[in-house]
Design a protein around this motif. Structure first.
Motif, PDB file in Angstrom:
ATOM      1  N   TYR A  39       0.970  -1.182  -0.083  1.00  0.00           N
ATOM      2  CA  TYR A  39      -0.045  -0.033   0.050  1.00  0.00           C
ATOM      3  C   TYR A  39       0.766   1.152  -0.072  1.00  0.00           C
ATOM      4  O   TYR A  39       1.865   1.095   0.513  1.00  0.00           O
ATOM      5  CB  TYR A  39      -0.928   0.074   1.188  1.00  0.00           C
ATOM      6  CG  TYR A  39      -1.907  -1.172   1.390  1.00  0.00           C
ATOM      7  CD1 TYR A  39      -3.158  -1.074   0.894  1.00  0.00           C
ATOM      8  CD2 TYR A  39      -1.568  -2.418   1.882  1.00  0.00           C
ATOM      9  CE1 TYR A  39      -4.139  -1.904   0.999  1.00  0.00           C
ATOM     10  CE2 TYR A  39      -2.376  -3.525   1.535  1.00  0.00           C
ATOM     11  CZ  TYR A  39      -3.620  -3.124   1.137  1.00  0.00           C
ATOM     12  OH  TYR A  39      -4.659  -4.336   1.324  1.00  0.00           O
ATOM     13  N   THR A 159      -1.833   7.621   7.759  1.00  0.00           N
ATOM     14  CA  THR A 159      -3.306   7.063   7.279  1.00  0.00           C
ATOM     15  C   THR A 159      -3.137   5.843   6.402  1.00  0.00           C
ATOM     16  O   THR A 159      -4.051   5.124   6.668  1.00  0.00           O
ATOM     17  CB  THR A 159      -3.815   8.402   6.422  1.00  0.00           C
ATOM     18  OG1 THR A 159      -3.979   9.492   7.614  1.00  0.00           O
ATOM     19  CG2 THR A 159      -5.298   8.079   6.094  1.00  0.00           C
ATOM     20  N   CYS A 160      -2.248   5.785   5.539  1.00  0.00           N
ATOM     21  CA  CYS A 160      -2.144   4.752   4.680  1.00  0.00           C
ATOM     22  C   CYS A 160      -2.023   3.438   5.396  1.00  0.00           C
ATOM     23  O   CYS A 160      -2.368   2.527   5.111  1.00  0.00           O
ATOM     24  CB  CYS A 160      -1.031   4.956   3.594  1.00  0.00           C
ATOM     25  SG  CYS A 160      -0.525   3.589   2.859  1.00  0.00           S
ATOM     26  N   GLU A 161      -0.990   3.483   6.265  1.00  0.00           N
ATOM     27  CA  GLU A 161      -0.857   2.311   7.264  1.00  0.00           C
ATOM     28  C   GLU A 161      -1.945   1.893   7.994  1.00  0.00           C
ATOM     29  O   GLU A 161      -2.290   0.802   8.095  1.00  0.00           O
ATOM     30  CB  GLU A 161       0.435   2.660   8.275  1.00  0.00           C
ATOM     31  CG  GLU A 161       1.568   2.257   7.742  1.00  0.00           C
ATOM     32  CD  GLU A 161       2.835   2.568   8.703  1.00  0.00           C
ATOM     33  OE1 GLU A 161       2.620   2.234   9.769  1.00  0.00           O
ATOM     34  OE2 GLU A 161       4.140   2.528   8.210  1.00  0.00           O
ATOM     35  N   ASP A 162      -2.789   2.789   8.571  1.00  0.00           N
ATOM     36  CA  ASP A 162      -3.798   2.376   9.505  1.00  0.00           C
ATOM     37  C   ASP A 162      -4.943   1.706   8.493  1.00  0.00           C
ATOM     38  O   ASP A 162      -5.569   0.841   8.853  1.00  0.00           O
ATOM     39  CB  ASP A 162      -4.354   3.684  10.192  1.00  0.00           C
ATOM     40  CG  ASP A 162      -3.693   4.099  11.441  1.00  0.00           C
ATOM     41  OD1 ASP A 162      -2.799   3.203  11.677  1.00  0.00           O
ATOM     42  OD2 ASP A 162      -3.622   5.218  11.727  1.00  0.00           O
ATOM     43  N   ARG A 163      -5.047   2.274   7.515  1.00  0.00           N
ATOM     44  CA  ARG A 163      -6.176   1.746   6.511  1.00  0.00           C
ATOM     45  C   ARG A 163      -5.806   0.263   6.029  1.00  0.00           C
ATOM     46  O   ARG A 163      -6.431  -0.654   5.850  1.00  0.00           O
ATOM     47  CB  ARG A 163      -6.328   2.848   5.474  1.00  0.00           C
ATOM     48  CG  ARG A 163      -7.025   4.094   5.527  1.00  0.00           C
ATOM     49  CD  ARG A 163      -7.261   4.815   4.358  1.00  0.00           C
ATOM     50  NE  ARG A 163      -8.102   6.071   4.883  1.00  0.00           N
ATOM     51  CZ  ARG A 163      -8.359   7.318   4.187  1.00  0.00           C
ATOM     52  NH1 ARG A 163      -7.710   7.157   2.937  1.00  0.00           N
ATOM     53  NH2 ARG A 163      -9.023   8.131   4.723  1.00  0.00           N
ATOM     54  N   ALA A 164      -4.595   0.136   5.877  1.00  0.00           N
ATOM     55  CA  ALA A 164      -3.919  -1.263   5.143  1.00  0.00           C
ATOM     56  C   ALA A 164      -4.077  -2.108   6.317  1.00  0.00           C
ATOM     57  O   ALA A 164      -4.538  -3.282   6.255  1.00  0.00           O
ATOM     58  CB  ALA A 164      -2.491  -0.872   4.711  1.00  0.00           C
ATOM     59  N   ALA A 166      -6.267  -1.991   8.723  1.00  0.00           N
ATOM     60  CA  ALA A 166      -7.606  -2.376   9.163  1.00  0.00           C
ATOM     61  C   ALA A 166      -8.123  -3.194   8.105  1.00  0.00           C
ATOM     62  O   ALA A 166      -9.128  -4.034   8.450  1.00  0.00           O
ATOM     63  CB  ALA A 166      -8.356  -0.981   9.185  1.00  0.00           C
ATOM     64  N   THR A 167      -7.723  -2.996   6.852  1.00  0.00           N
ATOM     65  CA  THR A 167      -8.214  -3.947   5.839  1.00  0.00           C
ATOM     66  C   THR A 167      -7.693  -5.246   5.846  1.00  0.00           C
ATOM     67  O   THR A 167      -8.372  -6.083   5.442  1.00  0.00           O
ATOM     68  CB  THR A 167      -7.584  -3.239   4.505  1.00  0.00           C
ATOM     69  OG1 THR A 167      -8.367  -1.810   4.332  1.00  0.00           O
ATOM     70  CG2 THR A 167      -8.219  -3.956   3.317  1.00  0.00           C
ATOM     71  N   ASP A 181      -7.740   3.201  -2.001  1.00  0.00           N
ATOM     72  CA  ASP A 181      -7.910   4.327  -1.279  1.00  0.00           C
ATOM     73  C   ASP A 181      -7.506   5.621  -2.066  1.00  0.00           C
ATOM     74  O   ASP A 181      -6.208   5.574  -2.351  1.00  0.00           O
ATOM     75  CB  ASP A 181      -7.023   4.195  -0.106  1.00  0.00           C
ATOM     76  CG  ASP A 181      -6.723   5.353   0.795  1.00  0.00           C
ATOM     77  OD1 ASP A 181      -7.522   6.494   0.609  1.00  0.00           O
ATOM     78  OD2 ASP A 181      -6.122   5.346   1.904  1.00  0.00           O
ATOM     79  N   ILE A 184      -4.242   7.507  -0.893  1.00  0.00           N
ATOM     80  CA  ILE A 184      -2.911   7.278  -1.144  1.00  0.00           C
ATOM     81  C   ILE A 184      -2.303   7.369  -2.482  1.00  0.00           C
ATOM     82  O   ILE A 184      -1.260   7.742  -2.695  1.00  0.00           O
ATOM     83  CB  ILE A 184      -3.024   5.421  -0.941  1.00  0.00           C
ATOM     84  CG1 ILE A 184      -3.469   5.204   0.555  1.00  0.00           C
ATOM     85  CG2 ILE A 184      -1.589   4.953  -1.214  1.00  0.00           C
ATOM     86  CD1 ILE A 184      -3.732   3.775   0.725  1.00  0.00           C
TER      87      ILE A 184
END
Length: 195
Positions: A39, A159-164, A166-167, A181, A184
């Motif tokens: 990501y 933000t990228c890491e948190d979304r990755a 979480a996914t 995203d 990203i």
């Protein structure tokens, strides 16, 4: 600390960065073999450029700045502590640590080491080092520029890491990297940071 020892310090930090990249490459091969998804490819070149610019800025600005012992030695202590925290993160994550955002689906979040107290301890180290390393030799322009640009970049990166995470962190199939995203994908357009 005259300029020559400071330049040696910067060379040591550059060598440490190369060691990080070697470790990250080795870990990436392992993670990708286990089905990891990447990501945040869009912001990675900006991150690399910013960290190279930090070292270059320090080297270029230091000859024009005095070494102020109270500031310099304190900043050096903080920079060394930041390195310690960074390598504690690397050791804690083991083969999962990387400079890229690679997530192996189904693996649980790491909650030991510094991750017991902080969600993103490596970025605490980055922020501390980005401020302290230039100030070892009073390079306040570099410290200011890096701190501001790094804050913008870390907003995207975290933000990228948190979304990755979480996914992919739980059960189920991960979303497509980057395409899931739109935030990203536009990360490489951070003003003032060229890849």
């Amino acid at each position: 600390m005259p300029t020559t020892p400071y330049l040696l310090l910067l060379a040591l930090v550059a060598a440490e960065r190369i060691a990080e990249l070697v470790t990250a490459r080795r870990n990436a091969v392992r993670s990708l073999a286990r089905g990891a998804r990447e990501y945040g490819r869009g912001h990675y070149p900006a991150m690399v450029a910013l960290h190279v610019a930090l070292l270059a800025g320090c080297a270029l600005e230091a000859p024009y700045r005095p070494f102020l012992p109270a500031l310099g030695w304190t900043a050096l202590g903080l920079a060394v502590a930041a390195q310690g925290l960074r390598w504690w993160c690397v050791a804690t994550l083991g083969p999962r640590w990387n400079t890229r955002v690679l997530v192996v689906p189904g693996l649980p979040l790491v909650t030991g080491g510094p991750y017991r107290w902080l969600r993103h301890p490596n970025y605490v180290a980055v922020v501390a080092e980005g401020l302290a390393l230039p100030l070892v030799h009073s390079a306040w322009l570099t410290a200011t520029a890096f701190t501001v640009l790094n804050a913008l970049l870390l907003r995207v990166r975290i933000t990228c890491e948190d979304r990755a995470l979480a996914t992919c962190g739980g059960a189920g199939r991960p979303a497509a990297p980057d395409a899931a995203d739109p935030g990203i994908a536009r990360a490489s357009g951070i003003p003032g940071v060229a890849p």
